[in-house]
Design an enzyme around this catalytic site. Structure first.
Site, short mmCIF file in Angstrom:
data_model
loop_
_atom_site.label_atom_id
_atom_site.label_comp_id
_atom_site.label_asym_id
_atom_site.label_seq_id
_atom_site.Cartn_x
_atom_site.Cartn_y
_atom_site.Cartn_z
N HIS A 194 0.92 -1.27 -0.03
CA HIS A 194 -0.25 -0.08 0.11
C HIS A 194 0.93 1.24 -0.02
CE1 HIS A 194 -3.59 -2.38 1.73
NE2 HIS A 194 -3.68 -2.35 0.32
N GLU B 60 -11.79 -1.26 -30.40
CA GLU B 60 -10.71 -2.11 -29.64
C GLU B 60 -10.56 -3.61 -29.75
OE1 GLU B 60 -12.04 -1.10 -25.61
OE2 GLU B 60 -14.05 -1.34 -25.85
N ASP C 171 -7.19 -2.86 -24.92
CA ASP C 171 -7.98 -4.00 -25.50
C ASP C 171 -7.35 -4.35 -26.97
OD1 ASP C 171 -9.64 -5.06 -23.42
OD2 ASP C 171 -10.76 -3.40 -23.45
C1 PEP Z 1 -8.89 0.43 -24.10
O1 PEP Z 1 -9.20 -0.76 -24.05
O2 PEP Z 1 -8.07 0.83 -24.41
C2 PEP Z 1 -9.81 1.36 -23.28
C3 PEP Z 1 -9.63 2.68 -23.44
O3 PEP Z 1 -10.74 0.85 -22.39
P1 PEP Z 1 -10.61 0.14 -21.03
O4 PEP Z 1 -9.18 0.37 -20.60
O5 PEP Z 1 -11.51 0.88 -20.22
O6 PEP Z 1 -10.97 -1.21 -21.21
MG MG Z 2 -11.20 -1.27 -23.40
#
Ligand code: PEP
Ligand code: MG
Length: 846
Positions: free
Chosen positions: A456, A693, A717
């Site tokens: 932490h 994504e 993603d």
């Molecule tokens: C991503 O996938 O790049 C994005 C911005 O969404 P998250 O990180 O919330 O999945």
């Molecule tokens: Mg995402």
């Protein structure tokens, strides 16, 4: 006052009656929760069968227990398996502890919703302390509302009325989904869940048992991520408690905000072979120099023993109460976030029966309160450290924090530090409350003998931008106060004898860094154009109105991604339309005249909600997440869209859909928006964009661009799905690099598809915040970068150094490379090249 009289229960609902043994649920039918009767209800409002006091209203509002004036405890449970609705469709009309009269409405419920989503509407009325009473039915076929139903007659031979029944013992297994296992915060969550029920709950693991009212006992089991545990509940509401606890164990909470450094910096320290250098582990990056100041823990002298227990118990009570008050005061200042969660867990630890009882036992044997408390904590720390689970071992640090705080309260010590400016704080191991104390001083860096990068303290140090080295070893304690040190956390090294030249160099580097930041900050409020005049909007990713206000101060041109999950997590019921509308409006208001992109809820995958139990999936990241959730729970998405359509001005609001993989998903939402807008009588409409994504969306960009107003690329993603590497996989962290040429090709395709229909493309994944990537993204045709707010100034400064035509040529060359490493190297070369390079920046590529 309880009496010992007969009472009559009047029908709380109307409808046909069933004997309890015909209820299609073994827990009720077996009578283990008590005797009673069941009604298949025809009306939608449960009312009080007699006068009494509400002694338990389930958090999920599907069940209520009333204590009658003769002590009978009447549990009314609406529907079977209805706990899984998590409160949806139920409205409590009374509160816990409230006195009610016969016939008073208690809970209103949605008959259709319960009928559709639960095993049955059958509602049981059970005397949970039946062994103390006899039940005589007044009727057996069907009842009208309020008609006499059962007579409850206290057993004549019972002199007193008992408070509660023990009920049945139920048991289930569950796999732990919490990252790092059951450490402090997940353990606190389990404890909190168990507290919502009257039943006694235990966790069984590896032949050991922990009561779920004890944080240290839970942590002491050493349960790791993906371990299977048994949960055992006994008591009146054991079935409901079991269901809630299984969900709490097997649902991961949304991750820490401040990610730990990457794998390489988490590795073991290198042996100290170089003179003047101590090697450690980087817990928070950065470079700093300054005089050593020690922060020592209290060490107690030997205890002679033989203390009369009374005054020692009192002293411990007073000290615990004073530390609790101090933590509560800190929590009020901290509001939300990681630090608040850490100190909330500390508060729970202070109440922990295992800890406090262990200290009290020692006091009863004549030990002083200070030593008793200290030894009780040491014993628990030893258990945690012996578990061979680094994350749990690091939680011992939280216990040590409380050890010291309570000791200081017992010994009447106040903590006033007299630190030199730019001090480098050296300690065996700092604690979270130490960091709060250090906030009041101009500290330059932190060094610890022990500790870990996921503690932490490390999280708090990163949030404060304080360079921090841990695991430096006991040699650290041989250094003298006032001795000047250099903390080079980026290289995981502490320089214990820097010469004047090195100190001058560090000072210069720090000054340059600070000056650069100051200049970038000063220019952050202006828009960013490339040298050849191309405007790049630099927006911020935020998760609340407060963060939006901060982003505006840091120069953000807008919000490029509002992750609306912030509204849905850490609560037991979903926010309603009005609450959502208020929250989205607050973000728009916080951003003055600038645009705000609001992403519809993206749960599922790594993001789970307590009240939205999703079907178990073998591969949730490839399952029902993002926009796909709308297929499963259309009413949830409709509610959010309605809230979004009502914020104003609509021209500043842009709606964005996560995880789109085909055009029909977009068209369906467009139609839904039209329909809802018509229902609401709204003519102005927010723009509708799509997150790119998943590779399918990038490959279909041209088709999507026919119907989308804009795109924003989620590189987090997109990397995961393109590279087939889990974005949270610790061992692959260094390889999940969005600068991989395959991703660059997908970004190029997206920009080309968008351009054909005159749409713009942004990037809101983490790649947008990487200054090394700015040239590539601009070159590929991206015109908006949504970054973490503190980086707005830096990214704008980077944009201003670039020429978009050079970026174009450069990015085209990168598309031909064969690895992320090669792209990164080329980007580094491009960043340090003279402004008009004569040679290709890619000449070093093999
Ligand atoms: C991503 O996938 O790049 C994005 C911005 O969404 P998250 O990180 O919330 O999945
Ligand atoms: Mg995402």
């Amino acid at each position: 006052m309880l009496n010992n009289k007969n009472i009559t229960l009047h029908a709380p609902l109307e409808g046909p009656l069933l004997p309890l043994d015909q209820v299609p649920d073994p827990v009720f039918a077996g009578g283990s929760l008590g005797n009673g009767i069941a009604i298949d209800p025809l009306n939608d409002c449960l009312q009080a069968p007699c006068a009494g006091t509400v002694i338990h209203l389930a958090k999920t509002l599907h069940a209520l227990t009333l204590r009658a004036d003769n002590g009978a405890e009447i549990l009314m449970h609406i529907g079977l398996d209805s706990v899984q609705l998590q409160g949806r469709g139920f409205e409590a009309l009374v509160a816990n502890g409230e006195r009610v009269e016969r016939g008073q409405p208690l809970i209103r419920f949605d008959l259709d919703l319960v009928a559709q989503h639960c095993t049955s509407l059958i509602t049981v009325i059970i005397l949970s302390n039946s062994s103390d009473y006899r039940l005589l039915p007044r009727t057996t076929r069907s009842v009208t509302l309020g008609a006499p139903l059962l007579d409850v007659i206290p057993n004549a031979d019972l002199g007193t009325v008992k408070a509660a029944s023990t009920g049945e013992t139920v048991r289930a297994s569950a796999r732990v989904a919490h990252h790092g296992g059951l450490h402090a915060r997940p353990a606190a969550l389990l404890r909190q869940t168990a507290q919502g029920f009257s039943s006694h709950a235990e966790l069984h693991f590896n032949g050991q048992v922990a009561a779920l009212n004890s944080l240290v006992a839970i942590m002491g089991l050493g349960v790791g991520e993906q371990d299977e545990v048994d949960i055992v509940c006994s008591g009146a509401d054991s079935a409901a408690a079991l269901q809630a606890l299984v969900a709490a164990v097997s649902t991961a909470t949304v991750g820490e905000q401040h990610a730990a450094p990457t794998v390489s910096s988490l590795s073991k320290p290198v042996a100290n072979l170089e003179p003047g250098i101590l090697n450690g582990v980087c817990a928070s990056p950065g470079l700093a120099s300054g005089p050593l100041a020690r922060l020592d823990a209290i060490r107690l002298p030997q205890d002679s023993g033989g203390h009369p227990p009374g005054p020692q118990h009192q002293a411990l009570d007073d000290a615990l109460a004073s530390v609790k008050r101090a933590i509560e005061a800190d929590l009020q200042q901290l509001q939300q976030g990681d630090a608040a969660a850490i100190f909330a867990a500390h508060l729970a630890l202070l109440d922990d029966p295992s800890l406090v009882d262990a200290a009290r036992q020692r006091i009863d044997q004549g030990t002083a309160a200070s030593h008793a408390w200290s030894q009780a904590i040491d014993a628990q720390c030893a258990i945690l450290k012996a578990l061979d689970k680094p994350l749990l071992a690091e939680r011992a640090n939280d216990l040590q924090d409380l050890q010291q705080r309570v000791l200081r309260a017992l010994l009447g010590e106040t903590r006033e530090l007299d630190l030199p400016p730019s001090a480098i704080i050296v300690a065996h191991e700092l604690t979270p409350s130490d960091l709060l104390l250090l906030d009041q001083h101009a500290v330059a860096g932190l060094c610890m003998v022990a500790g870990g990068a996921t503690s932490h303290v490390a999280i708090l140090a990163r949030a404060r931008g304080l360079p921090c080295l841990v695991a430096l070893g006991t040699d650290l304690m041989n250094l003298q106060a006032g001795q000047v040190l250099v903390v080079d956390a980026d290289q995981a090294r502490l320089e214990t004898a820097p010469d004047a030249e090195r100190l001058a160099q560090v000072a210069q580097l720090r000054q340059q860094h600070q000056q650069r930041r100051a200049e970038q900050q000063a220019a952050a409020q202006s828009s960013a154009q490339t040298r050849d005049g191309r405007l790049i909007e630099v927006a911020a990713n935020v998760a609340s109105a407060a963060e939006a206000a901060q982003a505006l101060r840091q120069g953000a041109d807008g919000v490029g991604l509002l992750r609306t999950e912030f509204l849905f997590v850490d609560r037991h019921t979903a926010p309603d339309e009005q609450e959502q509308r208020g929250a989205y409006q607050a973000v728009l208001d916080a951003m003055a005249d600038r645009p705000v992109i609001i992403r519809t809820i993206d749960v599922g995958g790594d993001k789970q909600l307590d009240y939205l139990p999703l079907p178990h999936e073998a591969n949730p990241v490839l399952g029902l997440r993002g926009i796909r959730l709308g297929q499963l729970r259309p009413e949830l998405l409709d509610q959010q869209l309605r809230a979004l359509l009502q914020v104003s001005p609509q021209r500043r609001c842009r709606i964005m859909l996560p995880m789109v993989s085909e055009v029909d998903e977009l068209l369906a939402i467009r139609q839904r928006l039209d329909h809802l807008a018509a229902e609401l009588g709204i003519s102005q409409r927010a723009e509708l964009g799509v997150m790119i994504e998943v590779p399918a969306a990038a490959l279909l960009a041209e088709r999507l661009a026919e119907h989308a107003d804009f795109f924003s690329i989620g590189t987090n993603d997109l990397s995961q799905y393109t590279l087939a590497m889990d974005r949270d996989h610790a061992g692959l962290a260094a390889r999940v690099d969005a600068l991989h040429p395959a991703l660059l090709r997908l970004i190029e395709l997206t920009c080309q598809g968008a351009a054909r229909h005159g749409r713009w493309v942004g990037v809101c994944g983490a790649l947008a915040s990487d200054p090394l990537a700015t040239a590539v993204l601009v070159g590929l045709g991206v015109s908006e970068l949504s970054v973490s707010a503190p980086q707005v100034g830096e990214i704008k400064a980077r944009v201003r150094q670039l020429d978009s035509r050079e970026c174009r040529t450069f990015s085209q060359q990168l598309l031909g490379l064969s690895s992320a490493r090669a792209v990164r190297q080329a980007c580094q070369d491009f960043a340090v090249r003279p402004t008009h390079p004569r040679h290709s920046p890619l000449s070093t590529e093999q």
